[in-house]
Scaffold this active site. Structure first.
Site, PDB file in Angstrom:
ATOM      1  N   LYS A 112      46.574 -69.412 -38.564  1.00 14.37           N
ATOM      2  CA  LYS A 112      46.107 -69.305 -37.173  1.00 14.37           C
ATOM      3  C   LYS A 112      45.386 -70.599 -36.803  1.00 14.37           C
ATOM      4  O   LYS A 112      44.453 -71.011 -37.487  1.00 14.37           O
ATOM      5  CB  LYS A 112      45.166 -68.099 -37.021  1.00 14.37           C
ATOM      6  CG  LYS A 112      44.491 -68.005 -35.640  1.00 14.37           C
ATOM      7  CD  LYS A 112      43.592 -66.770 -35.501  1.00 14.37           C
ATOM      8  CE  LYS A 112      42.785 -66.789 -34.201  1.00 14.37           C
ATOM      9  NZ  LYS A 112      41.848 -65.658 -34.062  1.00 14.37           N
ATOM     10  N   ASP A 170      38.498 -70.763 -29.206  1.00  9.97           N
ATOM     11  CA  ASP A 170      38.731 -69.406 -28.708  1.00  9.97           C
ATOM     12  C   ASP A 170      37.525 -68.958 -27.886  1.00  9.97           C
ATOM     13  O   ASP A 170      36.533 -68.485 -28.432  1.00  9.97           O
ATOM     14  CB  ASP A 170      38.959 -68.453 -29.895  1.00  9.97           C
ATOM     15  CG  ASP A 170      39.063 -66.994 -29.448  1.00  9.97           C
ATOM     16  OD1 ASP A 170      39.275 -66.746 -28.241  1.00  9.97           O
ATOM     17  OD2 ASP A 170      38.941 -66.107 -30.329  1.00  9.97           O
ATOM     18  N   LYS A 208      33.996 -64.456 -24.249  1.00  9.21           N
ATOM     19  CA  LYS A 208      32.997 -64.172 -25.286  1.00  9.21           C
ATOM     20  C   LYS A 208      31.598 -64.468 -24.747  1.00  9.21           C
ATOM     21  O   LYS A 208      31.443 -65.295 -23.853  1.00  9.21           O
ATOM     22  CB  LYS A 208      33.247 -65.089 -26.500  1.00  9.21           C
ATOM     23  CG  LYS A 208      34.420 -64.692 -27.372  1.00  9.21           C
ATOM     24  CD  LYS A 208      34.516 -65.614 -28.583  1.00  9.21           C
ATOM     25  CE  LYS A 208      35.724 -65.279 -29.440  1.00  9.21           C
ATOM     26  NZ  LYS A 208      35.643 -63.963 -30.076  1.00  9.21           N
ATOM     27  N   ASP A 253      38.133 -71.440 -35.151  1.00  8.25           N
ATOM     28  CA  ASP A 253      39.198 -70.425 -35.095  1.00  8.25           C
ATOM     29  C   ASP A 253      40.561 -71.012 -35.500  1.00  8.25           C
ATOM     30  O   ASP A 253      41.584 -70.337 -35.414  1.00  8.25           O
ATOM     31  CB  ASP A 253      39.247 -69.808 -33.692  1.00  8.25           C
ATOM     32  CG  ASP A 253      39.690 -68.353 -33.698  1.00  8.25           C
ATOM     33  OD1 ASP A 253      39.662 -67.740 -34.791  1.00  8.25           O
ATOM     34  OD2 ASP A 253      40.069 -67.843 -32.635  1.00  8.25           O
ATOM     35  N   ASP A 266      40.768 -61.474 -25.786  1.00  5.33           N
ATOM     36  CA  ASP A 266      40.102 -62.067 -26.948  1.00  5.33           C
ATOM     37  C   ASP A 266      40.780 -61.652 -28.260  1.00  5.33           C
ATOM     38  O   ASP A 266      40.468 -62.188 -29.320  1.00  5.33           O
ATOM     39  CB  ASP A 266      38.617 -61.671 -26.948  1.00  5.33           C
ATOM     40  CG  ASP A 266      37.773 -62.563 -27.840  1.00  5.33           C
ATOM     41  OD1 ASP A 266      38.289 -63.615 -28.280  1.00  5.33           O
ATOM     42  OD2 ASP A 266      36.607 -62.204 -28.092  1.00  5.33           O
ATOM     43  N   GLU A 296      43.540 -62.549 -29.313  1.00  3.48           N
ATOM     44  CA  GLU A 296      44.633 -63.504 -29.071  1.00  3.48           C
ATOM     45  C   GLU A 296      45.330 -63.948 -30.347  1.00  3.48           C
ATOM     46  O   GLU A 296      46.501 -64.319 -30.308  1.00  3.48           O
ATOM     47  CB  GLU A 296      44.105 -64.720 -28.303  1.00  3.48           C
ATOM     48  CG  GLU A 296      43.497 -65.845 -29.166  1.00  3.48           C
ATOM     49  CD  GLU A 296      42.274 -65.424 -29.968  1.00  3.48           C
ATOM     50  OE1 GLU A 296      41.603 -64.455 -29.563  1.00  3.48           O
ATOM     51  OE2 GLU A 296      42.000 -66.042 -31.007  1.00  3.48           O
ATOM     52  N   ARG A 307      46.393 -62.388 -32.965  1.00  2.00           N
ATOM     53  CA  ARG A 307      47.566 -61.575 -33.330  1.00  2.00           C
ATOM     54  C   ARG A 307      48.745 -61.850 -32.407  1.00  2.00           C
ATOM     55  O   ARG A 307      49.899 -61.705 -32.805  1.00  2.00           O
ATOM     56  CB  ARG A 307      47.182 -60.090 -33.334  1.00  2.00           C
ATOM     57  CG  ARG A 307      46.715 -59.569 -32.009  1.00  2.00           C
ATOM     58  CD  ARG A 307      45.942 -58.265 -32.118  1.00  2.00           C
ATOM     59  NE  ARG A 307      44.575 -58.456 -32.599  1.00  2.00           N
ATOM     60  CZ  ARG A 307      43.716 -57.472 -32.838  1.00  2.00           C
ATOM     61  NH1 ARG A 307      44.065 -56.208 -32.648  1.00  2.00           N
ATOM     62  NH2 ARG A 307      42.497 -57.724 -33.262  1.00  2.00           N
TER      63      ARG A 307
HETATM   64  N1  BES Z   1      38.592 -65.436 -33.535  1.00  2.00           N
HETATM   65  C1  BES Z   1      38.115 -64.144 -33.256  1.00  2.00           C
HETATM   66  C2  BES Z   1      37.577 -63.418 -34.478  1.00  2.00           C
HETATM   67  C3  BES Z   1      36.228 -63.877 -34.959  1.00  2.00           C
HETATM   68  C4  BES Z   1      35.084 -63.504 -34.284  1.00  2.00           C
HETATM   69  C5  BES Z   1      36.121 -64.597 -36.113  1.00  2.00           C
HETATM   70  C6  BES Z   1      33.848 -63.904 -34.769  1.00  2.00           C
HETATM   71  C7  BES Z   1      34.886 -64.978 -36.601  1.00  2.00           C
HETATM   72  C8  BES Z   1      33.748 -64.625 -35.923  1.00  2.00           C
HETATM   73  C9  BES Z   1      39.249 -63.283 -32.685  1.00  2.00           C
HETATM   74  O1  BES Z   1      40.152 -63.952 -31.882  1.00  2.00           O
HETATM   75  C10 BES Z   1      38.607 -62.233 -31.844  1.00  2.00           C
HETATM   76  O2  BES Z   1      38.016 -62.581 -30.865  1.00  2.00           O
HETATM   77  N2  BES Z   1      38.736 -60.978 -32.257  1.00  2.00           N
HETATM   78  C11 BES Z   1      38.144 -59.905 -31.568  1.00  2.00           C
HETATM   79  C12 BES Z   1      39.123 -58.772 -31.544  1.00  2.00           C
HETATM   80  C13 BES Z   1      38.720 -57.645 -30.646  1.00  2.00           C
HETATM   81  C14 BES Z   1      38.775 -58.070 -29.203  1.00  2.00           C
HETATM   82  C15 BES Z   1      39.644 -56.483 -30.903  1.00  2.00           C
HETATM   83  C16 BES Z   1      36.859 -59.518 -32.294  1.00  2.00           C
HETATM   84  O3  BES Z   1      36.836 -59.564 -33.534  1.00  2.00           O
HETATM   85  O4  BES Z   1      35.881 -59.231 -31.641  1.00  2.00           O
HETATM   86 ZN    ZN Z   2      40.379 -65.958 -32.251  1.00  2.00          ZN
HETATM   87 MN    MN Z   3      39.492 -64.038 -29.864  1.00  2.00          MN
END
Ligand code: BES
Ligand code: ZN
Ligand code: MN
Length: 495
Positions: free
Chosen positions: A267, A272, A279, A290, A349, A351, A353
């Site tokens: 990835k 992000d 966020k 990210d 967010d 994204e 996947r």
């Molecule tokens: N890149 C983030 C995951 C992440 C968050 C990694 C904080 C490290 C620290 C990912 O793209 C994301 O935002 N995931 C969301 C998914 C949710 C919206 C289902 C998350 O983990 O909050």
């Molecule tokens: Zn992300």
């Molecule tokens: Mn995200």
């Protein structure tokens, strides 16, 4: 730093020497040797209580009678045979510091004798080098004033008997390639998101091909993605002016050119912000990390080229940026993926996947032996496992075993999370084949469950490195994980 093997401590042309001492005042073989040579000098210091085996305590002795080195570092190693990998690495970092305080430029290191628990000479040498290289790391490209080097050693020699030379040399070679891969991964990950864009990632991928004749790199740009129907990947990129680029790094060195490749998909969200599902501002800067999955794949491909392993391996850097914008994709949008499934976006967010599902479909064309994706995919994984273990999700037992073994060997920890069909329930949508989020519970698993809809054509494993790819706080910075784990997995894959 230069690392080499030496067979006899007496011929050491080093200006410093490190030996181990254990609790209850037992000396390592080399320390014993010195004690005899110096007429019991160490035993005397033990008697007066100046030398002890307390773990982490390093005593520097100068002008030791009959000893042809400037500094003798006596390193406290705790209980004999019980040193853990992390304690060993801390000891070496401390030793490097002490060596610097004493301005030692070369070191004869006999600490490989102190024997980590259940580890042979190979691992003692490997972890020494990995720790010493990590200890020297700094990222100061963007500082106008550079700080002085953390270390002034330029050479470390290992005392090894002749029968074990080949093994020790192999450890030196492997460790060097891994340490360099880790450094490269850290450099690209620490790079700020206004510099490290998807195009920048693609340039790094192309530079790999310049450095090694075994590597060929091609770039899939947005136009090509459109032709291929990668509309989930493209949707994430729509809010950014930085064009999405997916780098395909092909390393071919298997004796059978037609051997199925192992594919690594990273990835590569160079930033992000969450998109329209923005966020919170707090720690948002960390979302430059990210792309740590892509950074790890980049580091591993470099290590492969260094080691020239006889394998076919394909590394994919799935570069993209997720920003809010007038043209950004929205919650409610329905996207067509490359494999034909439709996705209802419920949160922009989630994204990673969306980018990965199309990248994972794209790699079907390579007829892979196995596919491993590496992604900072979910905050939920960090909640579940903390910051020491990466999450592993896989439906393939052989691949799971292989990764778990490589993890145990390389001390780059992973922990498996379950994946069974029940979790698919959470991804149901009223309007499309799949929703892109699975609700409050088991977020790391539902993310894996989502991806599993796109990986049916090959053995697949997913590594969620959201908790392990970088450190926060005063030591903020990329860790270079899981370069060691993946390189070890590839070393083990050589027949
Ligand atoms: N890149 C983030 C995951 C992440 C968050 C990694 C904080 C490290 C620290 C990912 O793209 C994301 O935002 N995931 C969301 C998914 C949710 C919206 C289902 C998350 O983990 O909050
Ligand atoms: Zn992300
Ligand atoms: Mn995200």
């Amino acid at each position: 730093m230069k690392y080499s093997i030496q067979h006899n401590s007496q011929t050491a042309l080093s200006d410093s020497l490190a030996v181990g001492i254990f609790e209850q005042d037992t000396l390592s073989p080399s320390a014993l040797n010195i004690d005899q040579l110096t007429g019991g000098y160490l035993t005397q210091l033990i008697a007066t209580g100046e030398l002890t085996g307390a773990e982490g305590k390093i005593i520097t002795l100068r002008n030791v009678p009959n000893l042809n080195v400037k500094h003798l570092f006596v390193v406290g190693c705790g209980k004999a045979g019980e040193l853990s990998e992390s304690a060993f690495k801390q000891l070496l970092a401390k030793l490097a510091e002490v060596a610097k305080e004493n301005q030692a430029t070369s070191l004869m290191n006999t600490l490989t004798e102190v024997a980590l628990k259940d580890r042979d000479l190979y691992w003692n040498v490997r972890f020494t080098i990995e720790a010493m290289e990590a200890g020297q790391y700094r990222f100061e490209q963007f500082k106008s004033k550079k700080s002085p080097a953390k270390i002034c050693l330029s050479e470390v020699k290992f005392l090894v008997n002749e029968a074990q030379s080949a093994l020790a040399q192999q450890a030196i070679d492997h460790a060097g390639a891994i340490a360099l891969g880790v450094k490269l991964a850290k450099d690209v990950a620490n790079c700020p998101p206004n510099v490290c864009t998807p195009t920048y990632l693609a340039q790094q991928a192309e530079a790999l091909a310049q450095r090694s004749s075994l590597i060929k790199t091609t770039i899939v740009d947005e136009q090509k993605m459109t032709e291929l129907g990668m509309h989930a990947y493209l949707a994430v990129s729509r809010g950014s002016h930085n064009e999405a680029k997916m780098s395909i790094i092909e390393y071919r060195n298997h004796p059978n050119p037609d051997a199925k490749p192992i594919v690594l998909v990273g990835k590569g969200l160079t930033f992000d912000a969450g998109g329209i599902s923005l966020k919170p501002a707090d720690s948002m800067d960390e979302m430059k990390y990210d792309m740590c999955g892509a950074a790890a794949v980049y580091g591993v491909m470099n290590a492969l080229a260094e080691l020239q392993l006889p394998l076919n391996v394909i590394g994919v850097l799935a570069g993209c940026e997720n920003l809010p914008d007038g043209n950004a994709y929205r919650p409610g949008d329905i996207l067509n993926t490359m494999n034909g499934l439709t996705i209802e976006v419920l949160n922009t967010d989630a994204e990673g996947r969306l980018v990965l599902c199309d990248a994972l479909t794209y790699v079907e064309r390579f007829n892979p032996e196995a596919v491993i994706d590496i992604a900072t995919l979910t905050g939920a994984c960090v909640v579940a496992l903390g910051q020491h273990n990466s999450g592993l999700i896989s439906t393939n037992e052989a691949l799971t075993n292989g990764l778990q073994q490589a993890s145990q060997q390389s001390a780059d920890k992973i922990w498996r999370l379950p994946l069974s069909e029940e979790y698919q329930e959470q991804l149901k949508s009223n309007f499309a084949d799949l929703a892109n989020i699975g609700g409050r519970w088991g977020g790391a698993i539902t993310a894996g469950a989502f991806l599993s809809n796109f990986t049916k054509k090959y053995p697949w494993a997913h590594l969620d490195i959201a908790g392990t790819a970088w450190l926060q706080g005063a030591n903020k910075g990329a860790t270079g994980r899981p370069v060691a784990l993946l390189t070890q997995f590839l070393i083990n894959s050589v027949e």
